[in-house]
Design a protein around this motif. Structure first.
Motif, PDB file in Angstrom:
ATOM      1  N   GLY A   1     -21.259  23.651  23.741  1.00 52.68           N
ATOM      2  CA  GLY A   1     -22.192  23.377  24.489  1.00 52.68           C
ATOM      3  C   GLY A   1     -21.803  23.968  25.861  1.00 52.68           C
ATOM      4  N   PRO A   2     -22.830  23.547  26.843  1.00 55.57           N
ATOM      5  CA  PRO A   2     -23.756  22.875  26.620  1.00 55.57           C
ATOM      6  C   PRO A   2     -24.930  23.226  25.969  1.00 55.57           C
ATOM      7  N   SER A   3     -26.020  22.384  25.476  1.00 53.69           N
ATOM      8  CA  SER A   3     -27.012  22.711  24.673  1.00 53.69           C
ATOM      9  C   SER A   3     -28.198  21.901  25.063  1.00 53.69           C
ATOM     10  N   VAL A   4     -29.612  22.693  24.703  1.00 49.62           N
ATOM     11  CA  VAL A   4     -30.724  21.864  24.532  1.00 49.62           C
ATOM     12  C   VAL A   4     -31.391  21.936  23.011  1.00 49.62           C
ATOM     13  N   ALA A   5     -31.560  20.787  22.261  1.00 47.54           N
ATOM     14  CA  ALA A   5     -31.957  20.897  20.999  1.00 47.54           C
ATOM     15  C   ALA A   5     -33.003  19.910  20.459  1.00 47.54           C
ATOM     16  N   ALA A   6     -33.731  20.457  19.488  1.00 50.33           N
ATOM     17  CA  ALA A   6     -34.762  19.940  18.879  1.00 50.33           C
ATOM     18  C   ALA A   6     -34.306  19.704  17.235  1.00 50.33           C
TER      19      ALA A   6
ATOM     20  N   VAL B   1     -25.964  10.672  17.125  1.00 44.93           N
ATOM     21  CA  VAL B   1     -26.078  11.052  18.592  1.00 44.93           C
ATOM     22  C   VAL B   1     -24.641  11.259  18.841  1.00 44.93           C
ATOM     23  N   GLU B   2     -23.716  10.586  18.874  1.00 43.16           N
ATOM     24  CA  GLU B   2     -22.576  10.679  19.399  1.00 43.16           C
ATOM     25  C   GLU B   2     -21.795  11.591  18.718  1.00 43.16           C
ATOM     26  N   THR B   3     -21.891  11.786  17.230  1.00 41.41           N
ATOM     27  CA  THR B   3     -20.981  12.706  16.668  1.00 41.41           C
ATOM     28  C   THR B   3     -21.504  14.176  16.513  1.00 41.41           C
ATOM     29  N   ILE B   4     -22.784  14.179  16.514  1.00 49.85           N
ATOM     30  CA  ILE B   4     -23.402  15.443  16.361  1.00 49.85           C
ATOM     31  C   ILE B   4     -23.969  16.244  17.556  1.00 49.85           C
ATOM     32  N   LEU B   5     -24.843  15.267  18.269  1.00 50.25           N
ATOM     33  CA  LEU B   5     -25.703  15.724  19.286  1.00 50.25           C
ATOM     34  C   LEU B   5     -24.519  15.777  20.593  1.00 50.25           C
ATOM     35  N   VAL B   6     -23.901  15.006  20.772  1.00 51.44           N
ATOM     36  CA  VAL B   6     -23.195  14.907  21.975  1.00 51.44           C
ATOM     37  C   VAL B   6     -21.379  15.422  21.848  1.00 51.44           C
ATOM     38  N   GLY B   7     -20.978  15.177  20.465  1.00 52.90           N
ATOM     39  CA  GLY B   7     -19.663  15.452  20.193  1.00 52.90           C
ATOM     40  C   GLY B   7     -19.805  17.121  19.862  1.00 52.90           C
ATOM     41  N   LYS B   8     -20.450  17.546  18.759  1.00 58.43           N
ATOM     42  CA  LYS B   8     -20.417  18.897  18.305  1.00 58.43           C
ATOM     43  C   LYS B   8     -21.229  19.969  19.216  1.00 58.43           C
ATOM     44  N   LEU B   9     -22.330  19.335  19.667  1.00 59.23           N
ATOM     45  CA  LEU B   9     -23.050  20.430  20.435  1.00 59.23           C
ATOM     46  C   LEU B   9     -23.310  20.312  22.043  1.00 59.23           C
TER      47      LEU B   9
ATOM     48  N   VAL C   1     -25.226  18.155  24.060  1.00 56.87           N
ATOM     49  CA  VAL C   1     -26.632  18.252  24.270  1.00 56.87           C
ATOM     50  C   VAL C   1     -26.785  17.691  25.770  1.00 56.87           C
ATOM     51  N   ARG C   2     -27.590  18.451  26.411  1.00 60.01           N
ATOM     52  CA  ARG C   2     -27.980  18.074  27.868  1.00 60.01           C
ATOM     53  C   ARG C   2     -29.347  17.781  27.852  1.00 60.01           C
ATOM     54  N   GLY C   3     -30.122  18.180  26.801  1.00 55.75           N
ATOM     55  CA  GLY C   3     -31.629  17.714  26.560  1.00 55.75           C
ATOM     56  C   GLY C   3     -32.058  17.722  25.172  1.00 55.75           C
ATOM     57  N   VAL C   4     -32.886  16.791  24.536  1.00 54.91           N
ATOM     58  CA  VAL C   4     -33.300  16.909  23.520  1.00 54.91           C
ATOM     59  C   VAL C   4     -34.993  16.764  23.659  1.00 54.91           C
TER      60      VAL C   4
END
Length: 299
Positions: free
Chosen positions: A33-38, A125-133, A135-138
């Motif tokens: 990261g940081p990343s923005v994801a869909a 959210v915690e494991t994939i979006l925040v922990g791995k990626l 994320v700053r935006g979805v």
């Protein structure tokens, strides 16, 4: 969820840059990261998907982050409700090719299995979006659901974002010619043989990717102007006669194609048969790639 090392990259169509393809969480490098994801199945990569992913890419550029599409393989319905699972518009390889042309930097393909299905919305959210990626935006459509039993939606996602430090942008559905674009709507149009409206929603013709059917002398040169497609697991148009364009190993031909049953000795059998109009002899083996674009229904 499996965690295997390594990732692949594919050229980004029209942009000349590689797109990273991660096929498990373990392939995501540390500090990605940081990343923005869909997040979505992105079946068809239709006009609605492309609008969301374009916004993801723009947001990522603004934040100096990576733009990521998160998708699943197999389709969750094929695991959770196989009897009701839809036939797909785009097999995974084609989905990845189309996603790579949307301006994103990476695709995460999550293997959908019982373990992922059991993951709670918070754990996702915690494991994939925040922990791995990181994320700053979805970015998501308003009907997005996630977590075990599809218990959470965009309201819950926004609450997680406030708690964990990312923004959530909810997109309204894209409409073309007064029709709301969705994968299920495109599937219904294709199944009904309405190629014109399906093309409006996809932004391109509906395509079947296959190889030649076995037999009929296939082996070295195609000397007759008729090609039959091998059996295909994805969505097929309804029975009918279609104006089509057939690409044989990348070489294009105008064609007319029949989708339906044809009489054989003793019984009828399903076939997709294409008659080439501007025929020239061409190399055709059992593994030769065929790309059949459906333009209009003649019935």
């Amino acid at each position: 969820m499996s965690e295997q090392a390594g990732s692949t990259t594919e050229p980004c169509a029209g942009a000349g840059k590689p797109v990273a393809i991660f096929r498990s969480l373990g392939e995501i490098p540390a500090g990605f990261g940081p990343s923005v994801a869909a997040i979505g199945n992105f079946d068809g990569v239709h006009a609605g998907h492309r609008e969301i992913l374009s916004a993801v890419a723009a947001d990522a550029r603004r934040l100096n982050a990576r733009a990521v599409a998160i998708t699943f393989d197999p389709h969750p319905e094929q695991v959770l409700r196989p009897a009701r699972a839809p036939k797909l518009l785009t097999p995974l390889a084609e989905r990845l090719r189309l996603l790579s042309g949307t301006g994103i930097d990476a695709v995460l393909v999550l293997p959908f299995d019982a373990g992922l299905a059991a993951l709670s919305a918070r754990d996702f959210v915690e494991t994939i979006l925040v922990g791995k990626l990181g994320v700053r935006g979805v970015h998501e459509g308003r009907n997005f659901r996630f977590g075990h039993g599809a218990a959470a939606g965009v309201r819950e996602l926004a609450a997680f974002g406030e708690e964990l430090g990312f923004t959530v942008c909810v997109h309204t559905a894209v409409c073309v010619h007064g029709m709301e674009v969705s994968s299920s709507a495109v599937r219904a149009l294709v199944a009904a043989g309405d190629m014109r409206r399906a093309r409006w929603m996809l932004g391109r013709p509906f395509v079947v990717l296959s190889t030649p059917a076995r037999g009929r002398g296939i082996g070295s040169r195609l000397l007759v102007p008729t090609v039959n497609l091998a059996p295909y697991d994805g969505l097929l148009p309804g029975f009918g006669i279609y104006v089509t364009r057939l690409k044989i190993d990348g070489r294009g031909f105008q064609s007319v194609s029949s989708v339906g049953n044809r009489p054989t000795v003793g019984e009828a059998s399903f076939a997709i048969e294409s008659h080439i109009l501007n025929f020239e002899s061409v190399d055709l083996k059992e593994q030769t790639p065929l790309e059949l674009e459906f333009l209009l229904c003649r019935d």
